[in-house]
Design a protein around this motif. Structure first.
Motif, PDB file in Angstrom:
ATOM      1  N   PRO A  74      -0.548 -17.487 -13.545  1.00  0.00           N
ATOM      2  CA  PRO A  74       0.216 -16.785 -14.582  1.00  0.00           C
ATOM      3  C   PRO A  74       0.240 -15.291 -14.298  1.00  0.00           C
ATOM      4  CG  PRO A  74      -1.414 -18.277 -15.544  1.00  0.00           C
ATOM      5  CD  PRO A  74      -1.699 -18.209 -14.078  1.00  0.00           C
ATOM      6  N   GLU A  75       1.299 -14.643 -14.769  1.00  0.00           N
ATOM      7  CA  GLU A  75       1.466 -13.216 -14.493  1.00  0.00           C
ATOM      8  C   GLU A  75       0.300 -12.394 -15.028  1.00  0.00           C
ATOM      9  OE1 GLU A  75       3.649 -11.466 -12.847  1.00  0.00           O
ATOM     10  OE2 GLU A  75       4.687 -13.239 -12.144  1.00  0.00           O
ATOM     11  N   GLU A  76      -0.237 -12.800 -16.195  1.00  0.00           N
ATOM     12  CA  GLU A  76      -1.290 -11.998 -16.792  1.00  0.00           C
ATOM     13  C   GLU A  76      -2.595 -12.068 -16.024  1.00  0.00           C
ATOM     14  OE1 GLU A  76       0.286 -14.447 -18.178  1.00  0.00           O
ATOM     15  OE2 GLU A  76      -1.079 -16.002 -18.962  1.00  0.00           O
ATOM     16  N   ARG A  77      -2.742 -13.049 -15.140  1.00  0.00           N
ATOM     17  CA  ARG A  77      -3.991 -13.172 -14.388  1.00  0.00           C
ATOM     18  C   ARG A  77      -3.979 -12.375 -13.099  1.00  0.00           C
ATOM     19  NH1 ARG A  77      -5.837 -19.533 -14.740  1.00  0.00           N
ATOM     20  NH2 ARG A  77      -6.013 -19.651 -17.019  1.00  0.00           N
ATOM     21  N   ARG A  78      -2.815 -11.943 -12.677  1.00  0.00           N
ATOM     22  CA  ARG A  78      -2.730 -11.185 -11.433  1.00  0.00           C
ATOM     23  C   ARG A  78      -3.217  -9.765 -11.666  1.00  0.00           C
ATOM     24  NH1 ARG A  78       3.281 -12.822  -9.205  1.00  0.00           N
ATOM     25  NH2 ARG A  78       3.023 -15.090  -9.344  1.00  0.00           N
ATOM     26  N   LYS A  79      -4.115  -9.325 -10.839  1.00  0.00           N
ATOM     27  CA  LYS A  79      -4.651  -7.983 -10.965  1.00  0.00           C
ATOM     28  C   LYS A  79      -3.860  -7.040 -10.063  1.00  0.00           C
ATOM     29  CE  LYS A  79      -9.386  -9.349 -12.052  1.00  0.00           C
ATOM     30  NZ  LYS A  79     -10.795  -9.251 -11.656  1.00  0.00           N
ATOM     31  N   PRO A  80      -3.313  -5.977 -10.610  1.00  0.00           N
ATOM     32  CA  PRO A  80      -2.579  -5.034  -9.771  1.00  0.00           C
ATOM     33  C   PRO A  80      -3.498  -4.360  -8.765  1.00  0.00           C
ATOM     34  CG  PRO A  80      -2.937  -4.127 -11.960  1.00  0.00           C
ATOM     35  CD  PRO A  80      -3.379  -5.563 -12.008  1.00  0.00           C
ATOM     36  N   GLU A  81      -3.003  -4.171  -7.556  1.00  0.00           N
ATOM     37  CA  GLU A  81      -3.798  -3.531  -6.516  1.00  0.00           C
ATOM     38  C   GLU A  81      -3.937  -2.035  -6.819  1.00  0.00           C
ATOM     39  OE1 GLU A  81      -2.195  -4.222  -2.709  1.00  0.00           O
ATOM     40  OE2 GLU A  81      -2.399  -6.406  -2.796  1.00  0.00           O
ATOM     41  N   LYS A  82      -5.153  -1.541  -6.708  1.00  0.00           N
ATOM     42  CA  LYS A  82      -5.404  -0.122  -6.940  1.00  0.00           C
ATOM     43  C   LYS A  82      -5.134   0.660  -5.663  1.00  0.00           C
ATOM     44  CE  LYS A  82      -8.939  -0.738 -10.500  1.00  0.00           C
ATOM     45  NZ  LYS A  82     -10.320  -0.428 -10.908  1.00  0.00           N
ATOM     46  N   ARG A  83      -4.374   1.728  -5.825  1.00  0.00           N
ATOM     47  CA  ARG A  83      -4.079   2.590  -4.684  1.00  0.00           C
ATOM     48  C   ARG A  83      -5.255   3.544  -4.478  1.00  0.00           C
ATOM     49  NH1 ARG A  83       1.069   2.578  -2.914  1.00  0.00           N
ATOM     50  NH2 ARG A  83       0.814   4.654  -2.033  1.00  0.00           N
ATOM     51  N   VAL A  84      -5.827   3.490  -3.287  1.00  0.00           N
ATOM     52  CA  VAL A  84      -6.975   4.339  -2.954  1.00  0.00           C
ATOM     53  C   VAL A  84      -6.522   5.309  -1.875  1.00  0.00           C
ATOM     54  CG1 VAL A  84      -9.342   4.400  -2.157  1.00  0.00           C
ATOM     55  CG2 VAL A  84      -8.554   2.482  -3.551  1.00  0.00           C
ATOM     56  N   ASN A  85      -6.187   6.528  -2.277  1.00  0.00           N
ATOM     57  CA  ASN A  85      -5.673   7.519  -1.339  1.00  0.00           C
ATOM     58  C   ASN A  85      -6.566   8.734  -1.215  1.00  0.00           C
ATOM     59  OD1 ASN A  85      -3.277   6.066  -0.753  1.00  0.00           O
ATOM     60  ND2 ASN A  85      -2.348   6.813  -2.652  1.00  0.00           N
ATOM     61  N   GLY A  86      -7.287   9.065  -2.289  1.00  0.00           N
ATOM     62  CA  GLY A  86      -8.058  10.303  -2.300  1.00  0.00           C
ATOM     63  C   GLY A  86      -9.090  10.382  -1.198  1.00  0.00           C
ATOM     64  N   ILE A  87      -9.808   9.302  -0.959  1.00  0.00           N
ATOM     65  CA  ILE A  87     -10.867   9.326   0.058  1.00  0.00           C
ATOM     66  C   ILE A  87     -10.290   9.531   1.452  1.00  0.00           C
ATOM     67  CG2 ILE A  87     -10.904   6.813   0.362  1.00  0.00           C
ATOM     68  CD1 ILE A  87     -13.838   9.350   0.560  1.00  0.00           C
ATOM     69  N   PHE A  88      -9.077   9.020   1.686  1.00  0.00           N
ATOM     70  CA  PHE A  88      -8.463   9.214   2.999  1.00  0.00           C
ATOM     71  C   PHE A  88      -8.037  10.663   3.202  1.00  0.00           C
ATOM     72  CE2 PHE A  88      -7.821   4.627   2.253  1.00  0.00           C
ATOM     73  CZ  PHE A  88      -8.445   4.146   3.390  1.00  0.00           C
ATOM     74  N   TRP A  89      -7.591  11.332   2.132  1.00  0.00           N
ATOM     75  CA  TRP A  89      -7.263  12.745   2.247  1.00  0.00           C
ATOM     76  C   TRP A  89      -8.504  13.588   2.515  1.00  0.00           C
ATOM     77  CZ3 TRP A  89      -2.818  14.670   3.348  1.00  0.00           C
ATOM     78  CH2 TRP A  89      -1.644  14.010   2.965  1.00  0.00           C
ATOM     79  N   ILE A  90      -9.606  13.250   1.866  1.00  0.00           N
ATOM     80  CA  ILE A  90     -10.862  13.957   2.123  1.00  0.00           C
ATOM     81  C   ILE A  90     -11.285  13.782   3.576  1.00  0.00           C
ATOM     82  CG2 ILE A  90     -13.342  13.988   1.594  1.00  0.00           C
ATOM     83  CD1 ILE A  90     -12.621  13.352  -1.301  1.00  0.00           C
ATOM     84  N   ILE A  91     -11.181  12.558   4.079  1.00  0.00           N
ATOM     85  CA  ILE A  91     -11.537  12.291   5.471  1.00  0.00           C
ATOM     86  C   ILE A  91     -10.616  13.050   6.414  1.00  0.00           C
ATOM     87  CG2 ILE A  91     -11.508  10.487   7.246  1.00  0.00           C
ATOM     88  CD1 ILE A  91     -12.591   8.560   5.102  1.00  0.00           C
ATOM     89  N   LEU A  92      -9.313  13.081   6.123  1.00  0.00           N
ATOM     90  CA  LEU A  92      -8.363  13.787   6.981  1.00  0.00           C
ATOM     91  C   LEU A  92      -8.633  15.282   7.013  1.00  0.00           C
ATOM     92  CD1 LEU A  92      -4.978  11.974   6.242  1.00  0.00           C
ATOM     93  CD2 LEU A  92      -6.245  11.996   8.393  1.00  0.00           C
ATOM     94  N   ILE A  93      -8.993  15.867   5.870  1.00  0.00           N
ATOM     95  CA  ILE A  93      -9.320  17.301   5.847  1.00  0.00           C
ATOM     96  C   ILE A  93     -10.544  17.587   6.699  1.00  0.00           C
ATOM     97  CG2 ILE A  93     -10.102  19.198   4.368  1.00  0.00           C
ATOM     98  CD1 ILE A  93      -8.404  17.976   2.128  1.00  0.00           C
TER      99      ILE A  93
END
Length: 225
Positions: free
Chosen positions: A10-29
């Motif tokens: 069911p649609e209500e059981r699907r968990k939206p994927e969390k976008r994890v971008n901040g840690i990659f920007w820290i690593i890139l800096i």
């Protein structure tokens, strides 16, 4: 197979994927400043180090993104990714950046107050230990199985973090080849972790808004406050 199974949920059981971008920007800096400093030898990068004899205010922040060697950088980035990703997934992008900056600055401030005036501090190790403390605290629950899991895995994680400390943040003594002699700054590690603990405690004192969503926040109710 996984996608086929998910189609049947069911649609209500699907968990939206969390976008994890901040840690990659820290690593890139961190990576970008290392390349500019050690490969292209941009002289202005050294002005970002924290010089204990006469520090500029911004150096308490910028020094957390600079590193003395590839070993120093790689060990820090490994644990930054692990613990930073946990903090960002649990608390969000803003909380990750705030945690990184505050724990890193706190570690540098204590180092500046305690270490000799001829010291030069660089590295993300204080922030690493701060993120480690925060990631543990936000994950711990009163569930005995989680506590047992933390006890089993905790000693391994702490051992690996301490190994990373051997390539860590304090620089003292004469310069060799344009870079100061490297020594271990355990003060930064301890103070970074303590700042992380204090930060979690302060946030926990902020009253939570009324729960109008019901079960969506149920998973948060058993966390240590």
């Amino acid at each position: 197979m996984t996608r086929q199974l998910e189609l049947g949920k069911p649609e209500e059981r699907r968990k939206p994927e969390k976008r994890v971008n901040g840690i990659f920007w820290i690593i890139l800096i961190n990576l970008g400043l290392f390349v500019a400093d050690h490969i292209f030898q941009v002289r202005s990068i050294k002005s970002l180090y924290l010089y204990h004899n006469w520090p500029a205010w911004y150096q308490f922040v910028t020094a957390t993104f600079c590193h003395a060697s590839w070993e120093h950088l790689s060990s820090n980035l490994f644990f930054l990714y692990i613990f930073g990703k946990i903090v960002e997934e649990e608390e969000g992008n803003f909380a990750l950046w705030l945690s990184y900056i505050l724990t890193g600055v706190g570690a540098n401030l204590v180092s500046w107050l305690v270490l000799p005036r001829n010291a030069v501090s660089i590295g993300a190790s204080g922030a690493v230990f701060g993120l480690f403390a925060i990631s543990v605290l936000v994950k711990i629950t009163w569930d005995w199985r989680k506590i047992l899991e933390a006890l089993i895995l905790g000693q391994f994680v702490i051992e690996k973090v301490m190994e990373a400390a051997q390539a860590s943040a304090a620089m003292t003594g004469p310069f060799r080849g344009g870079y100061p002699v490297q020594t271990v700054n355990h003060i930064a590690h301890l103070s970074g972790a303590l700042v992380g603990v204090v930060l979690v405690w302060l946030v926990s004192r902020i009253p939570s808004p009324p729960d109008h969503e019901g079960p969506t926040l149920q998973g948060k109710s058993d966390k240590i406050r």
